[in-house]
Structures are given as C-alpha cells and as structure tokens.
Design a protein around this motif. Structure first.
Motif, short mmCIF file in Angstrom:
data_model
loop_
_atom_site.label_atom_id
_atom_site.label_comp_id
_atom_site.label_asym_id
_atom_site.label_seq_id
_atom_site.Cartn_x
_atom_site.Cartn_y
_atom_site.Cartn_z
N LEU A 162 0.86 -1.19 0.00
CA LEU A 162 0.00 0.00 0.00
C LEU A 162 0.89 1.23 0.00
CD1 LEU A 162 -2.40 -1.15 2.86
CD2 LEU A 162 -2.97 -1.11 0.45
N THR A 163 0.61 2.17 -0.89
CA THR A 163 1.42 3.38 -0.99
C THR A 163 0.52 4.60 -1.07
OG1 THR A 163 3.19 2.21 -2.16
CG2 THR A 163 3.21 4.61 -2.27
N LEU A 164 0.84 5.62 -0.27
CA LEU A 164 0.15 6.90 -0.31
C LEU A 164 1.18 7.99 -0.58
CD1 LEU A 164 -2.42 6.88 2.65
CD2 LEU A 164 -2.93 7.07 0.21
N SER A 165 0.88 8.90 -1.48
CA SER A 165 1.79 10.02 -1.76
C SER A 165 0.98 11.30 -1.91
CB SER A 165 2.62 9.76 -3.02
OG SER A 165 1.78 9.55 -4.14
N HIS A 166 1.56 12.39 -1.42
CA HIS A 166 0.88 13.68 -1.48
C HIS A 166 1.90 14.78 -1.71
CE1 HIS A 166 -0.91 17.39 0.31
NE2 HIS A 166 -1.95 16.97 -0.36
#
Length: 437
Positions: free
Chosen positions: A59-63
């Motif tokens: 799972l990857t989140l980027s902002h």
C-alpha cells in the motif's frame, strides 16, 4: 518550524490511512474498497489529490502540497493475512465515525492501534469446533450420509488444528495446504483399511473443501471487474498455488496408502446429489459456521445462515430446470447482493461480511481442484472444468456487486461517488466529506 509541523501533520494523516488500508486488505477487502476508503480518509482530513496505489502486498500513499514542495510518500507491506470480520467491522466503524466528525484523527489512530494489537474475540477450541461444523455442512451439501458428515467434521477440526500449528512455524502456506491434503487422504485410507462402507472420494472431497481457494478466486474476479488487474493476477496465482498444494498432498497420501497395501481410488471433485431441503440446510450450516470461525459478530451469524439457505435454493431450483451453473450462480449472487445491503445495515456490519459468508457454499473451489487434478493427469477435460470454475466465479462476483449496486441508495452524492470510485462499496464509506475549516 511551521513547515516541519505541517509535514508532521500530513505524515500522521497518511499513516492513519495506511493503517486502515492494511487492516482492510489483510482481512479480505477488495482493492477498490481499500483505495476508496484510504482516499476518503485523506480527503476528509484535508489532503487533496492524494495518490493511492494498492497491490496485493503493498500500500502506498503520496501527497504533494504544491509543485514547489517535495512529494511525501509512505508505504506499508501486507505480510499477514487472516480473515477476521470482527476487526473488519471495528475498522469500518472507526472510519465511519472519523468521516462523521464523531472521532478525531488522534482518537482514530489510538483505536486502530488497539484493534491491531488485540487478540481474537473467540477461544481457539470454539474455532476448531466451528471448522468441524463447516466441514459437516459441506458434506451435507455434497449429499453425504451421517458417516461422511461425522468424518468431515472430525477432518475439518483436525485440519484447522494442523494448519494453525504450521502457521505458527512460519511455513509458507503451500506446505500447510500439502499437509491438509495428506491428512484428508489419510482419513480415506484408514476408512478403506477398516472396510467402512463410505465412498473415499466423497470423504476426501468433503474434508478438503475448506482448503480450496474459491474465495481467493472471487476476490480476483472482483479486483479485475473494478480495474485492479495486477492485484487480480496475484490473487489468481495464489489460488493456483494453494490448489496445487492440495493436489500434491492428496497424491502423497494415496502413495502412502499404496505403500501400506491399501489401494484407494479418488475421483477428483466427486459429490452426490442432494435434494432442496438438504441443500438449503447444508448451505445454512456452512455459511453460519464459516461466519463464526471468521470471528463475525454473533448478531450476524443467524441472518447469514438464513440468507445462505435462500441463496442456495435460488441456485438449486434453476439447476433442476436445465439452467447452467454460471447463470444459476449469478442469480443467487444477485439475491445475496440485494439482501446483504439491508442485512448489513440492520446488524451494523460491512456488507462484505455478509456477502463473503453467504457465497461460501456456492464457491467453485471444487471445480478448480477437479480441473487441476485432471490437467495433472494429462486429461484435457480439465480445461473445461477450469473454464466452468472461472465462469461461476465471474458470475458470483458480478452478481453480488450488481445486487449491491442496485440496493444502495441512488442519491446524488452516491452517484457522484460511484462515478469517481468505480463501483459500490462492500466495506468503507458511501460518501466522503471534506472537513470544514
């Protein structure tokens, strides 16, 4: 200092969303539902345009707050998978309260840590007994007599204990499947040696049915339907490896029996033909006991059993009138999807809990096992069996999603969310609101 504080706040938001997504994915949620839930959390907590990437293990989140700032990215790996519907329900409740502003981000993070660290809500002996009851329910579905039911119950309990012990040894799941296949075949060999009047094929089939990875096949089809093709391919590969483990185990058990002078002939996927009352009773027992062993809240076990019995009847009656298996399975799945939405709202659990348990009696795991067994013996008819399994899995997934889509309220916000997130939610929020500043 303000800049560092803002980065810290963004990190905590991304970390919370990742922990929620990890818990959902490890407990059987589809990639689309996980993506939608994580996006809803970050959007609600003030992070716009967050990129979410979900695969079978990562799972990857980027902002990126602005074009002049570096991208902030966090990743978590899913290394442990065990279906726990109590955790799934608790996480869904945390997300709902967070999005309704009934819980702060810090409170949600604390609650997630508690859920992740707490043990299972039921004793191990109860889960072992429930696994035995599931085996007996499957044997009833297959048309077994009372001897087969008893053997399947004992075998189901023994296999659950064996796989639990092997899981503690950190062995790959393939070896646990092999051990389960050997144990199931050993029961048939012993019965043949004692001249017990039962069909060994039925005994083996009833004993290994809960090892069969039909549920993973359903998850793969669901991910494919919602556009997550990489995750779908990974799930299908897991299904094939798990089923191959069973085949290896059954073959090894038969070889041991032959070495001991006990000749046992196994017909892959053999089953008898039950009547409608027996089918519905078997489906109710199978689904209800599976829900219990998956740690579903007690309040939902009886509704699941009743809905599974209804779905089994909807499946069986068309079959008796010449309708194909895939069409009958699709019709039953639509009924499950329609009713599960209201049942889930009534007992306050995610619809995924109800749908997964009710579909268990209809899973094509037996067809997958039969297909791979025939192909291993160079029998080309295995291709037909494999295509049948794929058709049934596709019908079950598509039917359940369609039923859920029709059942969900078609308010303006719901329609907009469905267009953006590509499909009805089986777990997670229906509507995401940004927090007012």
């Amino acid at each position: 200092m303000d800049g560092m504080s803002e980065i810290h706040e963004r990190q905590r938001t991304l970390d919370l969303a990742l922990r929620v997504g990890e818990m959902l994915l490890s407990n059987g949620a589809g990639a689309a539902d996980v993506t939608a839930t994580m996006s809803s959390i970050t959007h609600h907590l003030g992070l716009r345009q967050t990129l979410v990437d979900v695969t079978f293990t990562t799972l990857t989140l980027s902002h990126q707050a602005s074009i002049d700032e570096p991208v902030l990215a966090l990743t978590r790996h899913v290394t442990h998978r065990e279906t726990d519907f109590a955790d799934l329900t608790a996480v869904d409740d945390v997300v709902s309260q967070l999005l309704a502003d009934e819980m702060t981000r810090e409170d949600a993070a604390t609650e997630m840590a508690r859920i992740a660290s707490s043990g299972h809500p039921r004793k191990r002996w109860a889960i072992t007994a429930g696994s035995g009851l599931t085996g007996a329910g499957v044997a009833l579905l297959l048309g077994g007599d009372w001897i087969v039911l008893l053997i399947a119950a004992v075998a189901g309990s023994c296999i659950e204990i064996l796989q639990r012990k092997m899981a503690r040894m950190r062995l790959p799941f393939f070896y646990a499947q092999v051990a389960g296949g050997v144990l199931a075949t050993t029961f048939a060999v012993v019965l043949r040696a004692l001249d017990v009047p039962v069909d060994p094929s039925i005994v083996v089939t009833a004993s290994i049915i809960m090892l069969l990875a039909g549920q993973g096949f359903i998850g793969a089809i669901q991910d494919a339907l919602t556009g997550f093709y990489i995750t779908a391919n990974a799930r299908i590969l897991e299904v094939m490896i798990a089923t191959a483990g069973i085949i290896v185990g059954v073959a090894a058990g038969l070889s041991i029996g032959g070495a001991l002078g006990v000749d046992v002939q196994i017909v892959p996927g053999a089953s008898g033909l039950s009547d409608l009352p027996t089918i519905t009773a078997g489906a109710a027992i199978t689904a209800g006991s599976f829900a219990f062993t998956a740690y579903s809240p007690k309040r939902v076990v009886l509704p699941i059993a009743l809905l599974a019995a209804l779905a089994a009847g909807v499946y069986f009656v068309p079959l008796q009138h010449g309708v194909g298996r895939a069409a009958a399975a699709g019709l039953a799945a639509i009924v499950i999807g329609l009713i599960s939405y209201w049942v889930a709202g009534w007992v306050k659990v995610p619809p995924l809990v109800v749908i997964t348990a009710c579909i268990i009696p209809l899973l094509p795991g037996l067809s997958i096992y039969r297909a791979l067994s025939l192909l291993a013996d160079d029998d080309v008819t295995g291709i037909i069996a494999l295509m049948t399994a794929a058709a049934v899995a596709l019908a079950l997934s598509a039917g359940a999603i369609l039923g859920e889509y029709v059942a969900q309220p078609l308010r303006r916000e719901s329609r907009k969310l469905e267009q953006r997130l590509a499909g009805p939610r089986l777990v997670g929020p229906l509507r995401a609101r940004a927090r007012r500043r």
